[in-house]
Design an enzyme around this catalytic site. Sequence first.
Site, mmCIF file in Angstrom:
data_model
loop_
_atom_site.group_PDB
_atom_site.id
_atom_site.type_symbol
_atom_site.label_atom_id
_atom_site.label_comp_id
_atom_site.label_asym_id
_atom_site.label_seq_id
_atom_site.Cartn_x
_atom_site.Cartn_y
_atom_site.Cartn_z
ATOM 1 N N ASP A 46 0.858 -1.174 0.000
ATOM 2 C CA ASP A 46 0.000 0.000 0.000
ATOM 3 C C ASP A 46 0.901 1.232 0.000
ATOM 4 O O ASP A 46 2.078 1.153 0.367
ATOM 5 C CB ASP A 46 -0.926 0.010 1.219
ATOM 6 C CG ASP A 46 -2.131 0.925 1.025
ATOM 7 O OD1 ASP A 46 -3.160 0.455 0.498
ATOM 8 O OD2 ASP A 46 -2.037 2.110 1.377
ATOM 9 N N CYS B 131 -14.978 -1.231 -6.570
ATOM 10 C CA CYS B 131 -16.257 -1.162 -5.859
ATOM 11 C C CYS B 131 -17.045 0.026 -6.389
ATOM 12 O O CYS B 131 -17.558 0.841 -5.628
ATOM 13 C CB CYS B 131 -16.052 -1.056 -4.347
ATOM 14 S SG CYS B 131 -15.101 0.394 -3.810
ATOM 15 N N ASP C 208 -7.165 -4.644 -6.206
ATOM 16 C CA ASP C 208 -8.415 -4.024 -5.742
ATOM 17 C C ASP C 208 -8.139 -2.529 -5.740
ATOM 18 O O ASP C 208 -7.828 -1.945 -4.708
ATOM 19 C CB ASP C 208 -8.753 -4.555 -4.352
ATOM 20 C CG ASP C 208 -10.092 -4.056 -3.837
ATOM 21 O OD1 ASP C 208 -10.832 -3.445 -4.636
ATOM 22 O OD2 ASP C 208 -10.390 -4.253 -2.651
#
Length: 442
Positions: free
Chosen positions: A293, A395, A342
Amino acid sequence: MARRKDSALPPARSVALEVISQVLDKGRDVQAALDYQLNNQKITSQDSALCTELVYGFLRYKGRIEALLGLFLKDSSKLPKKAASVMGLAAYEMLYLDRIPVYASVDWCVGYVKKRFSLGLGKLTNAVLRNLDRMGEKAHDMESIRKERMSDTALLAAWHSMPEWIVNAWMEAYGEERTQVLLANAQKHAPLGIRVNQTFEAAMDLVNELTEDGKSVETIGYGVMYPAGSQPAELKTMINDGLISRQSMASQEVLREAHPETWEGPVWDCCCGRGGKTYALLEQDVDVTFASDTSRKRLLGMREEAERLAMYPPESLLMSAAEPPKKGSPLQEDPPATILADVPCSGFGTLSRRPDVRYHRTTEGVSDLVEVQKAIMENTFSVLKGGGLLVYMTCTINPDENEKQVQAFLERHPEAKLEKEWHTPDDSPYGEYFYVALLRKP
């Protein structure tokens, strides 16, 4: 303990007003702003629950409420910002919280405006709210807010409290019928999804116990869903003990659709955040070896999750997935056979859980995200081992970030094979929408 900034308001309304100000004026995430205020204000659990309902409800219906109140105001833009916000909170109570008498909502709102601003503004507030009450069922009819020469798109945007540019984009991409479904679902309260930690020996016993508690409405594997406003007994205790994790059923569903049981290792979760999907995969014995990350804080949060769940964390890497690994990186020494991307996205698929997203996104910001996603796909595909699998996931509900993004990638890389493309069905009961594409490298 912090002192409430608006002590002239009842406690729940005072804290709600501060959270809404943080979200709309300073761009803070709604849940982070709400958690901070509730943890630093001395209010009862009952007031905390009401405050949460007011914040999320107001953000879901802000545009509609403003349009309804605007029917009785010559120029709402001239209202002081806080006066407009408290009037909106009171209107939300009147329209959507049956357990609070209308007179009570009018009373606290008018009293506050008189004290905080002026007697004249208090009288105006009283008149506006009384007129809203007189509308009765008409206040729940979309046509009631239609202005002269107002387009259908503008009407939909106001009624569903959505920026008009988003409605236009959905109308162009999906058509009117599907857009109306998506808009209506975005205003619903999201159900609670939990995931039982299957590394515990008695995990399935806990699943059965939760399924039989009379509150849950669906169970799939180790996931259990509760309707909005409901939750299992001892929820916080089970979370603190690492027995369960919050994870929406839609998020669990998209992972199932990616067939992680077939993934070869090592697996790299290249945008891991605090590790929500990372540990969902590790609990299934998927070989997540690396997790990266751009935020050190999120990576520390991921390690804290490992402690809570009593699991070993993957090797954490502070890096951008949009940039090549540095020389000597373990990703070069042991190239991943599967990469979960993602990616950062606009989040329009999570509006039922995160209603503030609609106020934070801009067309320019979404365009920037599309470029970041493109860079992540290019970089991770180059790192991926031959024959490996790139799992691209979002998403959001936006073809530029989903179908068009993947199609453009395939045009740049005709050697890649699209093995599967899936998105949450429009009629999903889960209240959230995800997208996934499985891309195989030759």
